[in-house]
Design a protein around this motif. Sequence first.
Motif, PDB file in Angstrom:
ATOM      1  N   LYS A 161       1.153  -1.260  -0.132  1.00 15.50           N
ATOM      2  CA  LYS A 161      -0.430  -0.061   0.028  1.00 15.50           C
ATOM      3  C   LYS A 161       0.866   1.110  -0.092  1.00 15.50           C
ATOM      4  CE  LYS A 161      -3.873   2.690   2.513  1.00 15.50           C
ATOM      5  NZ  LYS A 161      -2.868   3.422   1.725  1.00 15.50           N
ATOM      6  N   ARG A 162       2.149   1.362   0.976  1.00 12.69           N
ATOM      7  CA  ARG A 162       2.587   2.641   0.811  1.00 12.69           C
ATOM      8  C   ARG A 162       3.132   2.617  -0.613  1.00 12.69           C
ATOM      9  NH1 ARG A 162       4.996   3.763   6.644  1.00 12.69           N
ATOM     10  NH2 ARG A 162       3.277   4.582   6.551  1.00 12.69           N
ATOM     11  N   ARG A 163       3.832   1.500  -1.290  1.00  7.66           N
ATOM     12  CA  ARG A 163       4.672   1.611  -2.808  1.00  7.66           C
ATOM     13  C   ARG A 163       3.171   2.471  -3.805  1.00  7.66           C
ATOM     14  NH1 ARG A 163       9.236  -3.050  -3.116  1.00  7.66           N
ATOM     15  NH2 ARG A 163       9.619  -3.214  -1.139  1.00  7.66           N
ATOM     16  N   LEU A 164       2.201   1.900  -3.453  1.00  5.31           N
ATOM     17  CA  LEU A 164       1.390   2.291  -4.514  1.00  5.31           C
ATOM     18  C   LEU A 164       0.855   3.870  -3.976  1.00  5.31           C
ATOM     19  CD1 LEU A 164      -1.227   2.287  -6.418  1.00  5.31           C
ATOM     20  CD2 LEU A 164      -2.538   1.213  -5.459  1.00  5.31           C
ATOM     21  N   VAL A 194       3.730  10.153  -6.895  1.00  7.70           N
ATOM     22  CA  VAL A 194       5.383  10.598  -8.427  1.00  7.70           C
ATOM     23  C   VAL A 194       4.734  10.658  -9.565  1.00  7.70           C
ATOM     24  CG1 VAL A 194       6.676   9.457  -9.197  1.00  7.70           C
ATOM     25  CG2 VAL A 194       7.155   9.446  -6.792  1.00  7.70           C
ATOM     26  N   ALA A 195       3.806  10.354 -10.039  1.00  6.39           N
ATOM     27  CA  ALA A 195       2.929   9.858 -10.592  1.00  6.39           C
ATOM     28  C   ALA A 195       2.184  11.940 -11.418  1.00  6.39           C
ATOM     29  CB  ALA A 195       1.936   9.084 -11.245  1.00  6.39           C
ATOM     30  N   ASP A 206       8.107  12.875   6.514  1.00  5.27           N
ATOM     31  CA  ASP A 206       7.788  11.632   8.072  1.00  5.27           C
ATOM     32  C   ASP A 206       6.358  10.951   7.640  1.00  5.27           C
ATOM     33  OD1 ASP A 206       9.813  12.020  10.027  1.00  5.27           O
ATOM     34  OD2 ASP A 206       8.835  14.115  10.598  1.00  5.27           O
ATOM     35  N   ASP A 207       5.431  11.219   6.895  1.00  2.00           N
ATOM     36  CA  ASP A 207       4.586  10.413   7.168  1.00  2.00           C
ATOM     37  C   ASP A 207       4.225   9.514   5.517  1.00  2.00           C
ATOM     38  OD1 ASP A 207       4.361  12.784   5.104  1.00  2.00           O
ATOM     39  OD2 ASP A 207       2.746  13.352   4.611  1.00  2.00           O
ATOM     40  N   PHE A 208       5.697   9.391   4.851  1.00  3.31           N
ATOM     41  CA  PHE A 208       6.060   8.942   3.459  1.00  3.31           C
ATOM     42  C   PHE A 208       4.889   9.532   2.347  1.00  3.31           C
ATOM     43  CE2 PHE A 208       8.163   5.628   6.983  1.00  3.31           C
ATOM     44  CZ  PHE A 208       8.702   5.189   5.827  1.00  3.31           C
TER      45      PHE A 208
END
Length: 154
Positions: free
Chosen positions: A72-75, A81-82, A110-112
Amino acid sequence: MESGVISKKALDESELEILILKKVRHRHLVSLLGYSTEGLKRILVYDYMPQGTLSRHLFHWKNFKLEPLSGKRRLDIALDVARGMEYLHTLAHQSFKHQDLKSSNILLGDDFRAKVLDFGLVKLVPDGGNSIMARVVGMFGYVAPEYAGNYLFS
């Protein structure tokens, strides 16, 4: 960046990059907070992104004793970025093409939440045009070493 080792043209291009960075504002692009072009050193000040680069979390997480990124974080990072690239390429007042998008040019807060960095290889797109102008906007000492040899900054 030491101005004593670069040419007048490179200094002019660095000032042009500063002008571009001052115009580009989006929540998923690292903001230029300040700069100094006086004296022998050139300094750019950006947002502080405490989680560092995405590459650190993808490829070096064991070395830094970090938790691997969840799916989920990666998505969420990919979507951030998109959104930043969509703004830069199509929604900004003047369109730019980021020529050096890679995980080491993506910073995490901090919140990624992700922000795109490094506008050293940005190309300007003519208004209403699909083709890219040939001139690279960047500054010597700011371009990744693997690209520095490919562009003439004198």
